[in-house]
Design a protein around this motif. Sequence first.
Motif, short mmCIF file in Angstrom:
data_model
loop_
_atom_site.label_atom_id
_atom_site.label_comp_id
_atom_site.label_asym_id
_atom_site.label_seq_id
_atom_site.Cartn_x
_atom_site.Cartn_y
_atom_site.Cartn_z
N PRO A 65 0.81 -1.21 0.00
CA PRO A 65 0.00 0.00 0.00
C PRO A 65 0.85 1.27 0.00
O PRO A 65 2.07 1.20 0.13
CB PRO A 65 -0.81 -0.12 1.29
CG PRO A 65 -0.15 -1.16 2.11
CD PRO A 65 0.67 -2.00 1.21
N ASN A 66 0.22 2.42 -0.15
CA ASN A 66 0.94 3.69 -0.12
C ASN A 66 1.73 3.81 1.17
O ASN A 66 1.24 3.52 2.25
CB ASN A 66 -0.04 4.88 -0.19
CG ASN A 66 -0.73 4.95 -1.53
OD1 ASN A 66 -1.93 5.10 -1.60
ND2 ASN A 66 0.01 4.84 -2.59
N GLY A 67 2.97 4.25 1.01
CA GLY A 67 3.80 4.43 2.19
C GLY A 67 4.42 3.16 2.72
O GLY A 67 5.03 3.15 3.79
N ALA A 68 4.28 2.07 1.97
CA ALA A 68 4.81 0.78 2.44
C ALA A 68 6.33 0.77 2.43
O ALA A 68 6.96 0.06 3.21
CB ALA A 68 4.29 -0.34 1.56
N GLY A 69 6.92 1.56 1.55
CA GLY A 69 8.37 1.59 1.45
C GLY A 69 8.91 1.12 0.11
O GLY A 69 10.10 0.88 -0.04
N LYS A 70 8.04 1.01 -0.88
CA LYS A 70 8.46 0.53 -2.20
C LYS A 70 9.48 1.45 -2.85
O LYS A 70 10.54 1.01 -3.29
CB LYS A 70 7.24 0.39 -3.12
CG LYS A 70 6.17 -0.54 -2.58
CD LYS A 70 4.99 -0.62 -3.52
CE LYS A 70 4.23 0.70 -3.70
NZ LYS A 70 3.58 1.20 -2.48
N THR A 71 9.15 2.73 -2.90
CA THR A 71 10.06 3.68 -3.53
C THR A 71 11.37 3.76 -2.76
O THR A 71 12.45 3.83 -3.34
CB THR A 71 9.40 5.07 -3.62
OG1 THR A 71 8.20 4.95 -4.38
CG2 THR A 71 10.31 6.07 -4.29
N THR A 72 11.27 3.73 -1.44
CA THR A 72 12.46 3.74 -0.61
C THR A 72 13.39 2.58 -0.99
O THR A 72 14.59 2.76 -1.18
CB THR A 72 12.06 3.64 0.87
OG1 THR A 72 11.20 4.74 1.18
CG2 THR A 72 13.26 3.65 1.77
N LEU A 73 12.78 1.41 -1.14
CA LEU A 73 13.56 0.22 -1.49
C LEU A 73 14.19 0.38 -2.88
O LEU A 73 15.36 0.06 -3.10
CB LEU A 73 12.63 -0.99 -1.44
CG LEU A 73 13.25 -2.37 -1.53
CD1 LEU A 73 14.32 -2.54 -0.45
CD2 LEU A 73 12.18 -3.44 -1.36
N1 ATP Z 1 13.00 11.46 2.08
C1 ATP Z 1 12.14 11.12 3.02
N2 ATP Z 1 12.19 11.71 4.23
C2 ATP Z 1 11.33 11.35 5.19
N3 ATP Z 1 10.41 10.40 5.08
C3 ATP Z 1 10.31 9.75 3.90
C4 ATP Z 1 11.17 10.07 2.82
N4 ATP Z 1 10.86 9.28 1.78
C5 ATP Z 1 9.85 8.49 2.19
N5 ATP Z 1 9.52 8.77 3.47
C6 ATP Z 1 8.50 8.06 4.25
O1 ATP Z 1 8.81 6.69 4.21
C7 ATP Z 1 7.64 5.89 4.05
C8 ATP Z 1 7.76 5.04 2.81
O2 ATP Z 1 7.70 5.87 1.67
P1 ATP Z 1 7.82 5.32 0.19
O3 ATP Z 1 7.87 6.49 -0.72
O4 ATP Z 1 8.93 4.36 0.12
O5 ATP Z 1 6.43 4.55 0.03
P2 ATP Z 1 5.84 3.80 -1.24
O6 ATP Z 1 5.66 2.38 -0.87
O7 ATP Z 1 6.65 4.08 -2.45
O8 ATP Z 1 4.42 4.48 -1.36
P3 ATP Z 1 3.57 4.87 -2.66
O9 ATP Z 1 2.81 3.64 -3.05
O10 ATP Z 1 2.64 5.92 -2.16
O11 ATP Z 1 4.50 5.34 -3.71
C9 ATP Z 1 6.50 6.87 4.02
O12 ATP Z 1 5.94 6.92 5.31
C10 ATP Z 1 7.12 8.18 3.67
O13 ATP Z 1 6.42 9.23 4.26
#
Ligand code: ATP
Lengths: 301, 335
Positions: B54-62
Motif C-alpha cells: 500500500p501507499n507508504g509501504a516503502g516501495k520507492t524507498t527500497l
Molecule cells: N525522504 C524522506 N524523508 C522522510 N520520510 C520519507 C522520505 N521518503 C519516504 N519517506 C516516508 O517513508 C515511508 C515510505 O515511503 P515510500 O515512498 O517508500 O512509500 P511507497 O511504498 O513508495 O508508497 P507509494 O505507493 O505511495 O509510492 C512513508 O511513510 C514516507 O512518508
Amino acid sequence: MSRAQASVSEDTKHSLPPKQRLEYVASYVARRGRLWYRFKISFLFTLVSMMIAISIWFFFNFIFGEGGAKAIAEQDFGSNYFTYVLIGVIINQYIVITITLYMGTLQDSYWQNQLEMYITSPGRMGTFFLSSIVWTYLYSSINVLIYFAVGIFVFGATIALSPAGILILIVILFILIVALSGIGLISASMFFLINAKGDVEPISWFVVTLTGLVSGVFYPPEIFITHFPPLYALSKLFPQTYAIQGIRRVLINGADFASPEILSIILTLAIFAVILFPLGIYAFKAGIRKAEREGKLTRWT
Amino acid sequence: MIELSGIEKIYKVRNPDHRAWRRKSEESRFEELQALKGIDLKARKGEILGILGPNGAGKTTLMKIMAGLLIPEHGTGTVNGYDLFKERNKARTSVNLSRSGDWVIFDYKLSILHNLRYWGVVMGVPWKDLDSVIEEALTAVGLETKRNEYPENLSSGMRQKMSLARCLLSDRPIYLFDEPTANIDPISAKFIRDFAMSSLAGTGKTVIISTHNLWEAEMICDRIMIIDEGKKLVEGPTEQIKKTYGGEYALVRLSEVTDTLIFNLEALSFVEQALRMGETWERGDKQQLLKVTGDVKSNINELVVTIAIHNRLFNIEIKEPSLNDVFMKIVEGEE
Ligand SMILES: Nc1ncnc2c1ncn2[C@@H]1O[C@H](COP(=O)(O)OP(=O)(O)OP(=O)(O)O)[C@@H](O)[C@H]1O
Ligand SMILES: [Mg+2]
C-alpha cells in the motif's frame, strides 16, 4: 434552509463575502510572512551587500589625489586608469561566474528533479559540472570580447598582448578556475549541508561581495595600507587578488615568464588551488552523502 | 542481479509537536520514521520481480536504495555484483531507474527527440548509437510518431511513456520501474508489459517493478514480494503465493446440502473443506450454496460425480484467487 439563505450561498460562488475576503488576505499575508521568515537570513545578506557596495564607492574617494588609487595604479603599471579598471571588471566577471556556477548548476538540477539522473550517469557530477563550466565560459566570453573591443577601440584602452602573454594568461586563468572551483564546490555543498536552498548561500556571497571590495577590481588593495589595514590582509586571503594582479601585469605591462612577480603569482595561485580544490570536492561529496542519507536528492520522494 | 539482506532505512522527519520558540520543549526537533525493517531481497537475471504494497509501504524507498540513491542505516547488498556501499558508483551505473513523474526532468522547450538525445548521452550512450537506441525506445513505448513534438504538448500518459523511453536508452543489466504504467492506457500498457517481458527479462535483464496494479503484477511477475509498513510480508513465485494464500475453490449450487454430502466430500483426498454458504432462489428453484476448497480444478470430474450422485446439481464454478484477493488478505490480515 430558507430561500434567502439559498440565494446568498449561490452568490458566494462569484464573489467573496467580506469575511472570507479578510480571511483570504490574512492567509496570504501569513503565507508570505512564513516564506519571508524562512528566508529571513537573506534579508540580512542583502543589507550587508548594500553596505559593502557603498564602501566600494567610499574607497573610490581615494582614487584621485596624491597617494590615491589612480596615482598608485598609474605609477605601478604605467598605464591609464581606465585600462586598469576595464581589466579588473572583466576578470571579476569570470571570478563571480566561477564561484557561483557550481551552486547554480546544482540548484537547477535539483529543482528540475534531474540530480538523481546526473548521479547515476557514468559521467557523474564531474562531467556535469565540467559541461556547465564550458558552456558558461563560452557564453560569457562573448561579453568579454565585446567589453574589450569597446574598451580598446572606443575608449582607447591600451592592451599589450604577445604569444607568451597569452600562454601566461591561460596558465593563470586555469589555476584560478581550479582554485575558485574549490570555493564554488564548498559553496554548492552548503545546499545540502546547511540546507541553503533559498536564494543566498553564505560562502559564495561572502567571497563574491568582498572580491569587489578588496581584491583590486577597481583600485589597488594597497590603498588599504593607509586607510584600513585589515582589509589589506583580507585581500591576501583570496586567490583572485593575485590573479587580477598577474593578468594586469600581462595585459598592461606585457610581462612574460621571465618576470619573477609572475612566477610568484603562479606559484601562490597553485598553492591556493592545491588546497581549495580537494577541500571543495570533499565538502561537495559530504553534501551529496548527506542528501543520500536523508533521501533528499530530489525534492519529492 | 540484486541481493539485499537486512536492509533498514530510518528517515528523520520533522517532529510536528516541536516548537522552535518553546525553549524547554520536551519533544526533540526530529523523530524517526522507520521506512524499511530488515528487508531481504533477491532478484535474479531474466526474471521480473514485483514489489507490492500500500501507499507508504516503502516501495520507492527500497527502489532508491537499489538504485544507489539512498543510503540505508543497516544491511548489506550487492547490485550486479557490486557492493552497494563500497562500489557505489559501479552499482549505480548498473541500474536504470524509472520513477513515476520523472518526466519533470525534461525541458519543455525542446522536442522529444532532443530531450532523449541529451539524456541518452548523459546516461552513457555514444553519439553514434543514439539514433538507433532512441528509435528502439520510442517504439517500445509507442511514441515513435511523436518524436518531433514538444513535451509541453503531451498528455500525461504520453509524458509517462516518454520518461519510460528515457529509462530504456542506456543498456544496463538492471531495470527498476516504480509504477511504470500508472496513467497509461490498457493497450499501451500491454505493449510495455510485453516489452518488459520479451526485450528485458527475455534477454537476461533483471527487472523489478513496483505497482499498485495487482492484475498487471500477476500477469508479468515471476515472483512477487508484498511489503507493508516497511516489513516484508511474503515473497515467492506468484503462482505459489496465490495457491498458498488464496487457494482455489469450487462454488457449487445444488438442491440440498446434506451432512452426508459434506462428509463424503471431506473424505476425498483433494478436498480441504466443504462449507455451507446459505441459499438463493433462481428461476423458481431453491438453490443451496456450497464452497469446496482444495485442489478442485484438477479433480473436477470426481467432485461433480460425488455431488451429483445424490443431488440435483445446478452449477459448479471454479474460482481461482486473484493476486488482488491475496493482497487484501495478507495486508488486511496484518492489521
Ligand atoms: N525522504 C524522506 N524523508 C522522510 N520520510 C520519507 C522520505 N521518503 C519516504 N519517506 C516516508 O517513508 C515511508 C515510505 O515511503 P515510500 O515512498 O517508500 O512509500 P511507497 O511504498 O513508495 O508508497 P507509494 O505507493 O505511495 O509510492 C512513508 O511513510 C514516507 O512518508
Ligand atoms: Mg512510491
